[in-house]
Scaffold this motif. Structure first.
Motif, PDB file in Angstrom:
ATOM      1  N   LEU A  70       0.828  -1.204   0.000  1.00  0.00           N
ATOM      2  CA  LEU A  70       0.000   0.000   0.000  1.00  0.00           C
ATOM      3  C   LEU A  70       0.865   1.259   0.000  1.00  0.00           C
ATOM      4  O   LEU A  70       0.589   2.222  -0.717  1.00  0.00           O
ATOM      5  CB  LEU A  70      -0.929   0.006   1.212  1.00  0.00           C
ATOM      6  CG  LEU A  70      -2.000  -1.087   1.269  1.00  0.00           C
ATOM      7  CD1 LEU A  70      -2.849  -0.929   2.530  1.00  0.00           C
ATOM      8  CD2 LEU A  70      -2.883  -1.068   0.032  1.00  0.00           C
ATOM      9  N   VAL A  71       1.925   1.250   0.802  1.00  0.00           N
ATOM     10  CA  VAL A  71       2.818   2.407   0.878  1.00  0.00           C
ATOM     11  C   VAL A  71       3.519   2.623  -0.454  1.00  0.00           C
ATOM     12  O   VAL A  71       3.536   3.732  -0.999  1.00  0.00           O
ATOM     13  CB  VAL A  71       3.838   2.228   2.017  1.00  0.00           C
ATOM     14  CG1 VAL A  71       4.892   3.327   1.974  1.00  0.00           C
ATOM     15  CG2 VAL A  71       3.135   2.226   3.375  1.00  0.00           C
ATOM     16  N   ALA A  72       4.101   1.556  -1.008  1.00  0.00           N
ATOM     17  CA  ALA A  72       4.849   1.677  -2.251  1.00  0.00           C
ATOM     18  C   ALA A  72       3.961   2.089  -3.414  1.00  0.00           C
ATOM     19  O   ALA A  72       4.398   2.788  -4.329  1.00  0.00           O
ATOM     20  CB  ALA A  72       5.555   0.363  -2.568  1.00  0.00           C
TER      21      ALA A  72
ATOM     22  N   ASP B 216      -3.895   2.815   3.503  1.00  0.00           N
ATOM     23  CA  ASP B 216      -2.890   2.553   4.523  1.00  0.00           C
ATOM     24  C   ASP B 216      -3.260   3.247   5.833  1.00  0.00           C
ATOM     25  O   ASP B 216      -3.165   2.663   6.920  1.00  0.00           O
ATOM     26  CB  ASP B 216      -1.523   3.039   4.029  1.00  0.00           C
ATOM     27  CG  ASP B 216      -0.401   2.716   4.994  1.00  0.00           C
ATOM     28  OD1 ASP B 216      -0.306   1.556   5.437  1.00  0.00           O
ATOM     29  OD2 ASP B 216       0.386   3.628   5.320  1.00  0.00           O
ATOM     30  N   GLY B 217      -3.729   4.490   5.731  1.00  0.00           N
ATOM     31  CA  GLY B 217      -4.156   5.216   6.919  1.00  0.00           C
ATOM     32  C   GLY B 217      -5.393   4.616   7.553  1.00  0.00           C
ATOM     33  O   GLY B 217      -5.539   4.592   8.784  1.00  0.00           O
ATOM     34  N   ALA B 218      -6.301   4.092   6.724  1.00  0.00           N
ATOM     35  CA  ALA B 218      -7.497   3.449   7.253  1.00  0.00           C
ATOM     36  C   ALA B 218      -7.128   2.197   8.045  1.00  0.00           C
ATOM     37  O   ALA B 218      -7.707   1.922   9.107  1.00  0.00           O
ATOM     38  CB  ALA B 218      -8.455   3.098   6.119  1.00  0.00           C
ATOM     39  N   LEU B 219      -6.160   1.445   7.551  1.00  0.00           N
ATOM     40  CA  LEU B 219      -5.699   0.267   8.289  1.00  0.00           C
ATOM     41  C   LEU B 219      -5.106   0.667   9.634  1.00  0.00           C
ATOM     42  O   LEU B 219      -5.326   0.002  10.653  1.00  0.00           O
ATOM     43  CB  LEU B 219      -4.661  -0.494   7.472  1.00  0.00           C
ATOM     44  CG  LEU B 219      -5.150  -1.633   6.586  1.00  0.00           C
ATOM     45  CD1 LEU B 219      -3.995  -2.231   5.806  1.00  0.00           C
ATOM     46  CD2 LEU B 219      -5.838  -2.718   7.416  1.00  0.00           C
TER      47      LEU B 219
ATOM     48  N   VAL C  32       5.025   3.683  -8.454  1.00  0.00           N
ATOM     49  CA  VAL C  32       4.977   2.466  -9.250  1.00  0.00           C
ATOM     50  C   VAL C  32       3.636   2.407  -9.955  1.00  0.00           C
ATOM     51  O   VAL C  32       2.705   3.126  -9.603  1.00  0.00           O
ATOM     52  CB  VAL C  32       5.180   1.224  -8.361  1.00  0.00           C
ATOM     53  CG1 VAL C  32       6.564   1.216  -7.761  1.00  0.00           C
ATOM     54  CG2 VAL C  32       4.134   1.162  -7.261  1.00  0.00           C
ATOM     55  N   PRO C  33       3.514   1.563 -10.959  1.00  0.00           N
ATOM     56  CA  PRO C  33       2.272   1.547 -11.736  1.00  0.00           C
ATOM     57  C   PRO C  33       1.021   1.324 -10.914  1.00  0.00           C
ATOM     58  O   PRO C  33      -0.044   1.832 -11.247  1.00  0.00           O
ATOM     59  CB  PRO C  33       2.507   0.391 -12.714  1.00  0.00           C
ATOM     60  CG  PRO C  33       3.988   0.350 -12.879  1.00  0.00           C
ATOM     61  CD  PRO C  33       4.536   0.698 -11.534  1.00  0.00           C
ATOM     62  N   ALA C  34       1.110   0.541  -9.850  1.00  0.00           N
ATOM     63  CA  ALA C  34      -0.087   0.245  -9.058  1.00  0.00           C
ATOM     64  C   ALA C  34      -0.677   1.489  -8.409  1.00  0.00           C
ATOM     65  O   ALA C  34      -1.824   1.496  -7.989  1.00  0.00           O
ATOM     66  CB  ALA C  34       0.251  -0.786  -7.982  1.00  0.00           C
TER      67      ALA C  34
END
Length: 380
Positions: free
Chosen positions: A178-180, A187-190, A343-345
């Motif tokens: 998620l970070v990358a 990521d913050g919701a987690l 990155v593409p994602a």
């Protein structure tokens, strides 16, 4: 010993070349001299591979290894974690003999020899995605990094070898992915959901996770910004399928799947576009260590499981009644670091070889670590 414990049991493919793997590697020394040097210092590794049957070896070229090791962002973690080299080499050996003629424009997900639970928690071994891309056989690994075959079908007694132009990247865990991928709102919701859910997700085997993009969270900012931790947990659990890795090719029209929260999500497939309830998948098949992530353009609502997609439009109304979004507001991102690498994602862009690589040392030290790490394979 890692490679011996992972040896495939399938029968030798009929009609395979009588040459040994060592013979094939030696014949390509001008292109594979770095890899040959790595393996020749430990010939037992080649013997283990040579004794195997029905495998496909993806062999990084000299340029691929040089590019990989000269990346200034690569860290020195191999020194403290020598098992990383073993895992990386295992990830380049596929179960099954896959000639270039076997691939089509439709993705297939091929299991590899990487089954070490420190790096992969997927039944049958971590996979790579493979398909034809502009008529080139291409493999996708972590964060949609692509690797293209530059020389194909170099057959040996146990299968075939393809020379590839980029080193594969081992998929990371959900949080690091998620970070990358710059999915900072998810990521913050987690983080808001708490460590219990984060730990639970990390420990699951074979998962499918639908991750809303930042813009998806922004579209319901006025609602999501007021959620309690308990409400966040309920919503996020509705985005997780436990016990099965549903790559995009497995998602079928008008089918359902039970989520971690108990309620079912519904899939719609229309002219190649896949929807989960009313949200569409905008980036498919981002591999993680225990399954797969699909990035979606809407936040799923466990209280609105009958939400239907707008298959005729380019966007869908949020699944939350009264959502108005916010003024450039993306919930859950306060205090979440923005990654320096993209990155593409992150945006649903076309896959690119600029994806993040497995961390390794750079330059001469990196080569030394690779050569030293090969010996570790024989003692595990």
């Amino acid at each position: 010993m890692l490679f011996k414990t992972l040896l495939p049991t399938a029968a030798l493919v009929a009609g395979a070349s009588a040459a040994s793997l060592g013979d094939v590697l030696s014949a390509q020394n001008s292109t594979l001299s770095t890899l040959n040097g790595l393996l020749s210092s430990n010939p037992d590794i080649v013997k283990v591979l040579d004794d195997a049957s029905d495998i496909t070896v993806l062999a990084p070229s000299n340029d691929a290894l040089s590019k990989f090791l000269s990346n200034p962002d690569n860290a020195a973690s191999v020194v403290s974690n020598p098992g990383l080299i073993s895992a990386l080499l295992s990830y380049h050996v596929l179960n099954g003999t896959w000639y270039t003629s076997n691939f089509t424009n439709t993705s297939t997900f091929l299991p590899t020899w990487l089954s070490n639970s420190s790096y992969a928690n997927v039944t049958g071994g971590q996979v790579v995605e493979a398909a034809l891309d502009n008529n080139n056989v291409t493999f996708w690994s972590a964060l949609k990094q692509n690797t293209t075959v530059s020389q194909a079908n170099l057959n040996f007694t146990g299968g075939t070898l393809h020379i590839v132009d980029t080193v594969l990247s081992i998929p990371g865990d959900l949080n690091s992915t998620l970070v990358a991928a710059n999915l900072t709102s998810a990521d913050g919701a987690l983080a808001k959901a708490g460590t219990d859910l984060t730990s639970q997700l990390a420990g699951l085997k074979n998962v499918t996770v639908f991750v809303p993009s930042n813009s998806a969270f922004a579209a319901i900012a006025n609602i999501a910004g007021n959620w309690t931790s308990s409400q966040v947990v309920d919503v996020l659990k509705y985005h997780v399928i436990d016990g099965t890795v549903d790559y995009s090719t497995l998602l079928k029209n008008n089918t359902q799947a039970a989520t971690l929260g108990g309620a079912n999500v519904t899939f719609t497939v229309d002219n190649g576009t896949i929807f989960v309830d009313s949200a569409r998948i905008v980036e498919k098949d981002v591999l993680i260590n225990n399954g797969v992530v699909h990035v979606i353009d809407g936040v799923l609502n466990p209280q609105n499981t009958t939400a239907k997609p707008n298959t005729s439009g380019s966007s869908d109304a949020p699944a939350f009644s009264g959502a108005t979004g916010g003024s450039n507001s993306v919930p859950f991102t306060s205090g979440v670091a923005t990654p320096t690498s993209k990155v593409p994602a992150a945006t649903g862009a076309t896959s690119s070889s600029t994806g993040l690589a497995v961390p390794l040392q750079t330059g001469a030290a990196g080569f030394a670590a690779l050569f030293g790490g090969a010996a570790i394979l024989l003692n595990m």
